[in-house]
Write an enzyme that holds these catalytic residues in place. Structure first.
Site, PDB file in Angstrom:
ATOM      1  N   GLN A 185       0.877  -0.997  -0.036  1.00  0.00           N
ATOM      2  CA  GLN A 185      -0.181  -0.484  -0.259  1.00  0.00           C
ATOM      3  C   GLN A 185       1.087   1.384   0.142  1.00  0.00           C
ATOM      4  O   GLN A 185       1.548   1.697   0.998  1.00  0.00           O
ATOM      5  CB  GLN A 185      -1.308   0.128   1.057  1.00  0.00           C
ATOM      6  CG  GLN A 185      -1.859   1.095   1.501  1.00  0.00           C
ATOM      7  CD  GLN A 185      -2.835   0.638   2.086  1.00  0.00           C
ATOM      8  OE1 GLN A 185      -2.635   1.688   3.320  1.00  0.00           O
ATOM      9  NE2 GLN A 185      -3.746   0.206   2.392  1.00  0.00           N
TER      10      GLN A 185
ATOM     11  N   CYS B 197      -6.764   7.324   4.001  1.00  0.00           N
ATOM     12  CA  CYS B 197      -5.861   7.735   5.244  1.00  0.00           C
ATOM     13  C   CYS B 197      -5.698   9.231   5.795  1.00  0.00           C
ATOM     14  O   CYS B 197      -5.604  10.146   5.104  1.00  0.00           O
ATOM     15  CB  CYS B 197      -4.768   6.764   5.513  1.00  0.00           C
ATOM     16  SG  CYS B 197      -3.524   6.938   7.254  1.00  0.00           S
TER      17      CYS B 197
ATOM     18  N   ASN C  59     -15.041  -1.501   3.461  1.00  0.00           N
ATOM     19  CA  ASN C  59     -14.637  -1.628   4.618  1.00  0.00           C
ATOM     20  C   ASN C  59     -15.303  -0.911   5.249  1.00  0.00           C
ATOM     21  O   ASN C  59     -15.439  -0.073   4.986  1.00  0.00           O
ATOM     22  CB  ASN C  59     -12.802  -1.195   4.336  1.00  0.00           C
ATOM     23  CG  ASN C  59     -12.057  -1.181   5.402  1.00  0.00           C
ATOM     24  OD1 ASN C  59     -11.674   0.117   5.378  1.00  0.00           O
ATOM     25  ND2 ASN C  59     -12.158  -2.194   6.446  1.00  0.00           N
TER      26      ASN C  59
END
Length: 319
Positions: free
Chosen positions: A53, A83, A194
């Site tokens: 990632q 993020c 997710n």
């Protein structure tokens, strides 16, 4: 999962599931390309299938980082657009990229042109005051046009101002229905969900509803045996001989010995093992023994066996 899913964590998780796709913690393209921090790419060959990632926003630099990941042997290169940490925002990557879908598309194009392994994206449904109903489909359309075929959607907004990274994992409401609608709108995309998923029952329900995959993060870290030991049979339909928690501890001992022989510290490995017996008799003693003792200079496999014996004793007392 920065500072969590390092190579020691992933090695443990691979013992528990042979099939689940594992992801590295986010590695920034500047660290690899400009900083030469190639040690961040190290992994054990037993970790496959494994995705690297990346965090970044410069197409040329991300392409170079993707090449380094391919050369290191990763099976997939994933661009993080989800993020929300302050460090990520200051570097103009992570969730802030939801504000610039065109740039993300350019990054995907550059990375796909550079490597012949899968280039995938992990994103949010939007950030700040964006309307996810508008932003998410536009984002998906642009990266799909750039050749991205697999996307994982964290079904929450990220608030870049006003919420901490921890709060961004819990406070913004989940919108699973929006993700499911994207399944119908983009049938050619491999879509995974997710966010807030804590059990294999939930994962199976999402797959039954038509999604192509499910990413489980913190629950798999804090209670790895419960999540991962049943995944191969229930999710993948294989009869792979998955280790249980006790067997995984014993299987980790040669790995720990090798790590110590190379100058490593026991706590670097065992900090990822603390949740192995979550909810079971003896779990508290297991965590206490490892937490208190693993930082000692002489700590080694004997301490792990001592902690395992405490689990066995706890189970015997209950029985």
């Amino acid at each position: 999962m920065m500072d969590w899913t390092d190579r020691h964590c992933r090695y443990l998780h691979r013992l528990l599931s042979r099939e689940a796709l594992l992801y590295t913690e986010m590695v920034t393209s500047p660290a690899l390309v400009r900083g030469g921090a190639l040690h961040l790419l190290a992994f054990n060959a037993d970790e496959h299938p494994l995705a690297l990632q990346l965090g970044g926003s410069d197409p040329v630099e991300l392409a170079a980082a993707a090449e380094l990941g391919r050369d290191a042997g990763y099976d997939e290169i994933n661009l993080n657009c989800g993020c929300p940490s302050d460090r990520v925002q200051s570097g103009t990557f992570g969730a802030v990229l939801m504000k610039d879908a065109a740039l993300v598309a350019d990054c995907v194009t550059a990375m796909r042109d550079a490597v012949d392994v899968d280039v995938t994206v992990k994103c949010r449904i939007g950030v700040d005051d964006q309307d996810p109903e508008t932003v998410l489909p536009d984002f998906l359309a642009r990266i799909a046009d750039a050749g991205c075929e697999r996307v994982t959607i964290h079904a929450r907004k990220a608030w870049l101002k006003g919420l901490s990274p921890k709060e961004n994992r819990d406070v913004p409401p989940l919108d699973y229905d929006l993700v499911l609608r994207m399944r119908d709108r983009f049938p050619a995309l491999h879509l995974s969900v997710n966010g807030g998923i804590t059990s294999l029952d939930q994962a199976e329900a999402f797959l039954a509803a038509g999604l192509d995959g499910v990413m489980i993060g913190r629950s798999a870290y804090h209670d790895p045996a419960t999540i991962l030991c049943g995944a191969d049979q229930r999710i993948y339909g294989t009869q792979a001989a998955c280790l249980d928690a006790e067997q995984a501890v014993l299987a980790m001992l040669p790995y720990i010995e090798d790590h110590l022989a190379q100058g490593g510290k026991l706590a670097q490995v065992t900090r990822h093992m603390l949740g192995l017996f979550q909810g079971r008799p003896g779990a508290r003693a297991w965590r206490r023994i490892l937490s208190e003792g693993a930082h000692r200079k002489d700590a080694g496999p004997a301490l792990v066996l001592e902690a395992l014996a405490a689990v066995t004793e706890g189970a015997r007392n209950v029985g």
